[in-house]
Scaffold this motif. Structure first.
Motif, PDB file in Angstrom:
ATOM      1  N   ILE A  90       0.870  -1.185   0.000  1.00 24.10           N
ATOM      2  CA  ILE A  90       0.000   0.000   0.000  1.00 24.10           C
ATOM      3  C   ILE A  90       0.905   1.232   0.000  1.00 24.10           C
ATOM      4  O   ILE A  90       1.758   1.384   0.876  1.00 24.10           O
ATOM      5  N   ILE A 123      -1.121  -0.826  -4.283  1.00 21.89           N
ATOM      6  CA  ILE A 123      -2.370  -0.067  -4.142  1.00 21.89           C
ATOM      7  C   ILE A 123      -2.108   1.359  -3.668  1.00 21.89           C
ATOM      8  O   ILE A 123      -1.290   1.585  -2.786  1.00 21.89           O
ATOM      9  N   THR A 124      -2.845   2.306  -4.254  1.00 17.38           N
ATOM     10  CA  THR A 124      -2.911   3.658  -3.676  1.00 17.38           C
ATOM     11  C   THR A 124      -4.250   3.752  -2.976  1.00 17.38           C
ATOM     12  O   THR A 124      -5.290   3.601  -3.628  1.00 17.38           O
ATOM     13  N   PRO A 125      -4.270   3.956  -1.685  1.00 17.17           N
ATOM     14  CA  PRO A 125      -5.573   3.966  -1.018  1.00 17.17           C
ATOM     15  C   PRO A 125      -6.358   5.243  -1.296  1.00 17.17           C
ATOM     16  O   PRO A 125      -5.785   6.278  -1.638  1.00 17.17           O
ATOM     17  N   GLU A 126      -7.663   5.117  -1.130  1.00 22.32           N
ATOM     18  CA  GLU A 126      -8.553   6.269  -1.263  1.00 22.32           C
ATOM     19  C   GLU A 126      -8.889   6.746   0.150  1.00 22.32           C
ATOM     20  O   GLU A 126      -9.003   5.935   1.065  1.00 22.32           O
ATOM     21  N   MET A 133      -9.310   5.928   5.569  1.00 22.69           N
ATOM     22  CA  MET A 133      -9.013   5.174   4.363  1.00 22.69           C
ATOM     23  C   MET A 133     -10.262   4.401   3.942  1.00 22.69           C
ATOM     24  O   MET A 133     -10.916   3.783   4.781  1.00 22.69           O
ATOM     25  N   VAL A 135     -11.809   1.385   1.703  1.00 19.06           N
ATOM     26  CA  VAL A 135     -11.405   0.178   0.971  1.00 19.06           C
ATOM     27  C   VAL A 135     -12.630  -0.347   0.223  1.00 19.06           C
ATOM     28  O   VAL A 135     -13.513  -0.964   0.804  1.00 19.06           O
ATOM     29  N   ILE A 139     -11.171  -3.624  -3.974  1.00 16.13           N
ATOM     30  CA  ILE A 139      -9.830  -3.593  -3.360  1.00 16.13           C
ATOM     31  C   ILE A 139      -9.756  -4.583  -2.175  1.00 16.13           C
ATOM     32  O   ILE A 139      -8.682  -5.094  -1.850  1.00 16.13           O
ATOM     33  N   GLN A 140     -10.909  -4.863  -1.572  1.00 14.09           N
ATOM     34  CA  GLN A 140     -10.911  -5.705  -0.350  1.00 14.09           C
ATOM     35  C   GLN A 140     -10.172  -7.043  -0.510  1.00 14.09           C
ATOM     36  O   GLN A 140      -9.406  -7.423   0.371  1.00 14.09           O
ATOM     37  N   ILE A 143      -6.551  -7.113   0.308  1.00 16.93           N
ATOM     38  CA  ILE A 143      -6.142  -6.927   1.707  1.00 16.93           C
ATOM     39  C   ILE A 143      -6.547  -8.121   2.578  1.00 16.93           C
ATOM     40  O   ILE A 143      -5.750  -8.611   3.374  1.00 16.93           O
ATOM     41  N   ALA A 164      -3.583   3.475   8.943  1.00 17.97           N
ATOM     42  CA  ALA A 164      -3.437   2.444   7.900  1.00 17.97           C
ATOM     43  C   ALA A 164      -3.454   1.053   8.531  1.00 17.97           C
ATOM     44  O   ALA A 164      -4.124   0.138   8.023  1.00 17.97           O
ATOM     45  N   THR A 167      -6.967   0.067   9.435  1.00 15.83           N
ATOM     46  CA  THR A 167      -7.783  -0.273   8.261  1.00 15.83           C
ATOM     47  C   THR A 167      -7.412  -1.664   7.736  1.00 15.83           C
ATOM     48  O   THR A 167      -8.282  -2.471   7.404  1.00 15.83           O
TER      49      THR A 167
END
Ligand SMILES: O=C(O)c1cc(=O)[nH]c(=O)n1[C@@H]1O[C@H](COP(=O)(O)O)[C@@H](O)[C@H]1O
Length: 234
Positions: A90, A123-126, A133, A135, A139-140, A143, A164, A167
């Protein structure tokens, strides 16, 4: 702003942290150095070197000396010891280029990945407008049940990393590494933070509460506003 100082990395002297002394404000802190990471994040050759130094924390290497037909060979070989699998990287603070090179470095180190595709997710998180954050469903799976390594530019107080970690854990991931370019803290929530540069490289770095800032109390005006994108002179 004063003149820029260049601090070479102890791990690789081709890597240099550029810092400028002064009085700077972010949205949460006042700091006495602007740490310029632009080229470390955005210049290909530097981002690759940063990734190489970061990878060394996860791939144990030993130096071997060999003598063959009168020649001396010195090389670094990877040992299988203490390798932790990584499936997902990430990246925050614009560290995606570093993240992609880190995936390459870990692949070159024979790093095991549990992913079906034997490849890493980068990944670039939103973030939502409260700074949490997000997800999304797509994207889940990157992770949940995955070994996740977090890469960002700085750990100042460690707050961003802590969010982070929360999350990742909440989505069923395992935190296997925290790597930053500059680490002002050594641990966050009991996890070690590996900095390419640390507070030991910048011993008089000072992070202050804006309401209790010595420079403000001394009447020193602010030079610039800083964040992970850079600085804006005042
Ligand atoms: O916002 C900041 O304080 C900041 C200033 C700066 O010069 N560089 C920088 O990276 N930051 C941000 O500070 C965050 C890390 O600070 P902590 O959350 O306190 O550890 C990073 O994720 C950046 O978004």
């Amino acid at each position: 702003m004063k003149e820029q100082i260049r601090i070479p990395s102890k791990e690789n002297d081709k890597l240099v942290l550029k810092v400028t002394p002064g009085h700077f404000s972010s949205d949460r802190f006042h700091v006495n150095y602007y740490i310029d990471m632009s080229s470390l994040k955005m210049r290909q050759s530097e981002a690759k070197l940063v990734a190489k130094v970061m990878a060394e924390k996860y791939v144990r290497k030993v130096k071997i000396n060999a003598h063959l037909k009168g020649y001396n060979f010195e090389n670094l070989i990877e040992t299988g010891a203490n390798r932790t699998p990584v499936d997902t990287i990430i990246c925050m603070d614009g560290c995606e280029v570093i993240g992609a090179y880190l995936a390459e470095e870990l692949t070159a180190g024979g790093f095991p990945s549990n992913n079906k595709h034997k490849s890493f997710y980068v990944i670039t998180p939103e973030f939502d407008n409260t700074g949490q954050m997000v997800v999304r469903n797509n994207i889940q799976p990157m992770i949940k049940g995955k070994n996740v390594l977090v890469v960002l530019a700085t750990a100042m107080s460690g707050h961003t990393i802590s969010k982070a970690i929360g999350t990742i854990l909440a989505h069923g991931g395992k935190v296997t590494g925290l790597s930053v370019i500059f680490a002002n803290v050594d641990r966050v929530d009991e996890y070690p933070v590996y900095g390419v540069f640390t507070h030991e490289d910048l011993p008089n770095f000072k992070l202050s509460d804006p309401h209790h800032c010595e420079d403000c109390e001394a009447g020193i005006p602010l030079d610039a506003v800083v964040n992970s994108y850079g600085y804006q002179m005042l």
